[in-house]
Scaffold this motif. Structure first.
Motif, PDB file in Angstrom:
ATOM      1  N   UNK B 209       0.688  -1.264   0.094  1.00 34.11           N
ATOM      2  CA  UNK B 209       0.019  -0.043  -0.108  1.00 34.11           C
ATOM      3  C   UNK B 209       1.079   1.365  -0.150  1.00 34.11           C
ATOM      4  N   UNK B 210       2.028   1.304   0.691  1.00 33.34           N
ATOM      5  CA  UNK B 210       2.893   2.227   0.708  1.00 33.34           C
ATOM      6  C   UNK B 210       3.382   2.594  -0.806  1.00 33.34           C
ATOM      7  N   UNK B 212       1.938   1.694  -3.389  1.00 31.52           N
ATOM      8  CA  UNK B 212       0.701   2.323  -4.318  1.00 31.52           C
ATOM      9  C   UNK B 212       0.669   3.875  -4.176  1.00 31.52           C
ATOM     10  N   UNK B 213       0.640   4.135  -2.724  1.00 35.26           N
ATOM     11  CA  UNK B 213       0.709   5.529  -2.308  1.00 35.26           C
ATOM     12  C   UNK B 213       1.548   6.559  -2.723  1.00 35.26           C
ATOM     13  N   UNK B 216       0.703   6.980  -6.298  1.00 37.41           N
ATOM     14  CA  UNK B 216      -0.469   7.882  -6.621  1.00 37.41           C
ATOM     15  C   UNK B 216      -0.341   9.133  -6.129  1.00 37.41           C
ATOM     16  N   UNK B 217       0.332   9.520  -5.227  1.00 42.11           N
ATOM     17  CA  UNK B 217       0.333  10.775  -4.547  1.00 42.11           C
ATOM     18  C   UNK B 217       1.583  11.856  -5.116  1.00 42.11           C
ATOM     19  N   UNK B 219       2.676  13.862  -6.854  1.00 42.85           N
ATOM     20  CA  UNK B 219       2.593  15.290  -7.179  1.00 42.85           C
ATOM     21  C   UNK B 219       2.912  15.872  -5.636  1.00 42.85           C
ATOM     22  N   UNK B 220       2.360  15.218  -4.571  1.00 41.49           N
ATOM     23  CA  UNK B 220       2.620  15.815  -3.181  1.00 41.49           C
ATOM     24  C   UNK B 220       3.991  15.351  -2.646  1.00 41.49           C
ATOM     25  N   UNK B 407       9.553  10.850   3.829  1.00 41.55           N
ATOM     26  CA  UNK B 407       8.599  10.464   4.693  1.00 41.55           C
ATOM     27  C   UNK B 407       8.805   9.255   5.563  1.00 41.55           C
ATOM     28  N   UNK B 408       8.666   9.463   6.763  1.00 43.35           N
ATOM     29  CA  UNK B 408       9.293   8.522   7.971  1.00 43.35           C
ATOM     30  C   UNK B 408       8.523   7.001   7.589  1.00 43.35           C
ATOM     31  N   UNK B 409       7.101   7.163   7.013  1.00 42.74           N
ATOM     32  CA  UNK B 409       6.477   5.869   6.762  1.00 42.74           C
ATOM     33  C   UNK B 409       7.120   5.049   5.634  1.00 42.74           C
TER      34      UNK B 409
END
Lengths: 342, 472
Positions: B209-210, B212-213, B216-217, B219-220, B407-409
């Protein structure tokens, strides 16, 4: 001397064995209460399981099958909704907080579902009759392009632009109540660990099975926020209760409406205790168990027509946060049996 | 029915018991495997076995026809017709959008417009069928006489959905001879299945999921987060795909069939050439046998060699999907080969890196790091849905924000993968990762139990996502 030492040790031993640990009556009462709660919740869980087995979940939209909004079941659910809204209003206002209801539907564009067709006018009149400050955003939302403000075709929840639009719509409410403060405060010992239902201090990626991954971050108090709420409070507190329209799945925290409002109003605390799936029944229990302890000065409840139909007993037994059994009323039972006989 | 589900465990237990109860009757064993495989495939969609049946009929008939002819010209004509017939289904189902979608008047005939489902695994069994008839044509093996044997070979459920693409010369004869199972084989199978489950359920499922994130994100997110996100995808893809291959190999061996090892610890490669000898080896072997060598391989001039290599990689890209991103992915991999081809260093490093030592030398470490990062960059193309996302990722990664705090995640998820890499590094000279055969039996059992416990504790619950390579 030796004898004296031996005697003293014996006396100490006799005294020590006779002694019992000092017992805190509060701790004993708490332990007994916890034990009782655990036993009750176990019993409830068995009952819920039994009910779910006997009555399978009925799709909400089937409640309009027979007579639309005029059927006895829907009328009963409307009454239940009205009672719960009244209860929440009373409890919020008893604390000196301002209670505001905002109608936010997920319906964008021309099409309108039965939930809104029958639910929206009822919610409107109910709030008016109860003297609740009420805002209906459904027309403003319906006028928008769904491709812009939602994530259609994959999902109907807010897009980033949609969240900004929502924040714009909610901003006048925030502005109107700036300065309203409740004198009521809780002691530190009274406050529960969390004010919302999210697992505290988590940061994870979720996608709701829709391949729309988003980062969910909760603060130490189980709210969808990046920072913790401090006590004793030094700012005015706004608390948002409601469902997914405020929770805003498929957007990172930084893009949701409540975060946008927080950045616009840094001198107040905007708290988001909304849940992904919930209705007034859940909002009331959430308020009573957790959210009221966040000492909100203004409580903004997001609602829509599905909050009425979600009160049907099969829905409650499957989805309610309380995990308590919801037995069917005679009207519900009759309706359920008739529906499945067909 | 995925490998990491209880449904599969029950299914496999039944097939395994029935298979070995009939060990005296090879045809009956094949019948059990065929029935099991079709049940397995039918579980995905009722229409899928029909495609498979068509492919089996064509492959078997063409194989027999080639075998019955002595005249080379006729054999070749039958082979070409067979390849066209077999390839038509795959080409139409996967590429009609690309081919017909842009032609006015024909776009309504593309498979998606007709709502035709693309059967999972079609690429794998198409390639297996083409490989078989080509091997028969080349007289590497006789055509199968028993249709049951051939049908079982093509339908064999461990390699049906995601390979390894079987080599008919090596695998098909195993379906016609009686086989037995030694304790050593059972142990190796269990060890491979366990390690595969660990990689799928603990590593791939947790980081998916990370990944995919991040895509998907994009741009941010800042450049460093995105670079780590692409790195994480590289690790995820390895954990997911190699897990499937290892479980398939273990399951097949328990049924007495030895299929190819698809991954040979590819991240411990010192140049892209070595990487591709260790990554998805069954596809590489297929390309080598049925494309690279017929096209001349490295026998012509260097320019010819380079062109052949670029073609092979572009073809490999297209095999993954009818999308410009995959073509670019293939071409970029081909371009990586150029300096090595020009300096005749492509086929270096056939041994294991830092053999006999715990740590690599400084030079080896830098080579490993460079190769890993070159491959990671190709993953931008491999995972991005279109060229706009590719551009966005490349611009961010090669900007000043590559120096920002990630990002820490994402960092945490990259760290989750490190124990897998560390253990594989320690075991890199072994035939398979969990090979503990020289140690005491009790220590080995304790090791396997430890892996089971780790899977139980750390597996991602309720994650039933498909294996990434099913879609190809």
């Amino acid at each position: 001397m030796k004898k004296l030492l031996l005697l003293s040790l014996s006396a100490f031993a006799i005294w020590a064995t006779g002694c019992k640990d000092e017992v805190d009556p509060k701790a004993v009462a708490k332990a007994a209460e916890t034990k009782q709660l655990l036993a009750a919740s176990k019993k409830d869980a068995i009952e819920v399981e039994k009910l779910n087995h006997d009555y399978k979940e009925m799709p909400d939209n089937r409640l309009f099958d027979n007579d639309g909004a005029n059927g006895p079941v829907y009328r009963e659910l409307q009454q239940r909704y009205k009672d719960q809204l009244g209860k929440l209003k009373k409890e919020v206002e008893e604390r000196g907080s301002k209670f505001v209801v905002v109608l936010i539907t997920p319906e964008v564009g021309r099409e309108i579902s039965n939930f809104s067709r029958y639910g929206n006018p009822f919610i409107r009149t109910t709030c008016q009759s109860m003297g609740i400050e009420f805002y209906d955003l459904s027309s403003a939302i319906a006028a928008q392009d769904p491709k812009v403000i939602t994530q259609v075709p994959r999902d109907g929840h807010w897009s980033k632009k949609g969240a900004i639009f929502l924040a714009d719509q909610l901003e006048p409410i925030i502005k109107k109540h700036l300065g309203h403060k409740t004198p009521d405060k809780f002691k530190d010992t009274e406050r529960p660990e969390t004010f919302g239902d999210l697992a505290p201090s988590t940061e994870e990626i979720l996608d709701g099975g829709k391949d729309l991954p988003y980062k969910l971050k909760s603060n130490a108090q189980g709210l969808r926020m990046d920072h913790d709420v401090k006590f004793p409070k030094s700012k005015q507190h706004y608390l948002f209760l409601g469902g997914s329209q405020i929770y805003s799945p498929f957007l990172d925290n930084e893009f949701i409406a409540t975060t946008i409002l927080q950045s616009r109003y840094p001198d107040v605390e905007i708290m988001n205790a909304a849940m992904y799936a919930g209705c007034t029944d859940d909002f009331v229990s959430m308020w009573e168990e957790k959210a009221k302890y966040s000492e909100p000065d203004v409580v903004i409840l997001q609602t829509n027509g599905t909050d009425i139909t979600d009160l049907f007993f099969t829905n409650r037994n499957h989805l309610a946060r309380s995990k308590k059994p919801y037995y069917p009323s005679p009207v519900e039972e009759k309706y359920f049996m008739e529906s499945y006989r067909k | 029915m995925l490998f990491n589900t209880t449904d599969f465990a029950v299914f496999f237990a039944i097939v395994l018991a029935a298979y070995w109860l009939l060990y005296k009757w090879r045809n009956m064993q094949n019948l059990v495997l065929l029935a099991g495989s079709w049940y397995f495939y039918n579980n995905l969609h009722w229409s899928f076995p029909l495609y498979l049946l068509g492919m089996i009929i064509v492959g078997y008939t063409v194989g027999r026809a080639i075998h019955s002819q002595e005249l080379q010209k006729t054999r070749k004509a039958i082979l070409i017709s067979g390849i066209c017939l077999l390839g038509f289904g795959l080409t139409y189902l996967k590429y009609s959008g690309l081919i017909l979608g842009n032609i006015t008047g024909l776009s309504q005939w593309q498979s998606s417009a007709l709502h035709i489902l693309v059967p999972l695994g079609i690429s794998y069994y198409t390639f297996a069928s083409i490989g078989y008839i080509t091997d028969v044509y080349r007289r590497r093996l006789p055509a199968a006489t028993n249709p049951l044997t051939y049908a079982t070979y093509i339908s064999f459920f461990p390699h049906l959905l995601s390979g390894p693409i079987p080599s008919a010369t090596n695998v098909l004869p195993q379906f016609s001879r009686s086989n037995k199972l030694t304790f050593q084989q059972i142990e190796q199978s269990v060890a491979e299945i366990l390690w595969g489950l660990f990689k799928k359920m603990v590593i791939a499922a947790n980081v998916e999921k990370v990944v995919n994130y991040c895509y998907a994100s994009y741009e941010d997110l800042n450049g460093s987060t995105l670079f780590l996100g692409v790195t994480l995808f590289n690790l995820y893809l390895y954990a997911d795909f190699s897990a499937y291959s290892e479980i398939a190999r273990g399951v097949a061996r328990l049924l007495g069939i030895d299929i190819a090892q698809n991954f040979k610890m590819p991240f411990f490669s010192r140049n892209p050439g070595e990487f591709w000898r260790r990554w998805h080896t069954s596809l590489r072997k297929w390309m080598l046998d049925y494309l690279y060598l017929p096209l001349g391989g490295n026998r012509g001039s260097k320019v010819q060699y380079v062109l052949v290599m670029l073609f092979i990689f572009s073809f490999s890209g297209l095999w993954h999907g009818a999308n410009m991103t995959f073509v670019c992915w293939g071409l970029l991999n081909g371009i990586y080969f150029l300096p090595y081809i020009l300096t005749d260093k492509l086929t270096r490093y056939k041994d294991v890196v830092a053999s006999g030592r715990l740590f690599p030398s400084g030079k080896e470490f830098l080579q490993l790091l460079l190769t890993f990062n070159l491959i990671t960059l190709t993953r931008i193309f491999f995972r991005a849905p279109n060229m706009t996302v590719v551009k966005g990722l490349v611009v961010k990664i090669f900007s000043a924000s590559i120096l920002a705090v990630p990002m820490a995640l994402v960092v945490k998820n990259v760290l989750i993968c490190l124990p897998m890499l560390a253990f594989e590094w320690v075991q890199r000279e072994k035939a398979y990762v969990l090979e503990l055969s020289k140690t005491n039996i009790y220590i080995r059992i304790a090791g396997y139990v430890a892996v089971v416990v780790l899977i139980y504790i750390f597996h991602k619950r309720q994650n039933l996502s498909e294996y990434y390579y099913f879609k190809f």
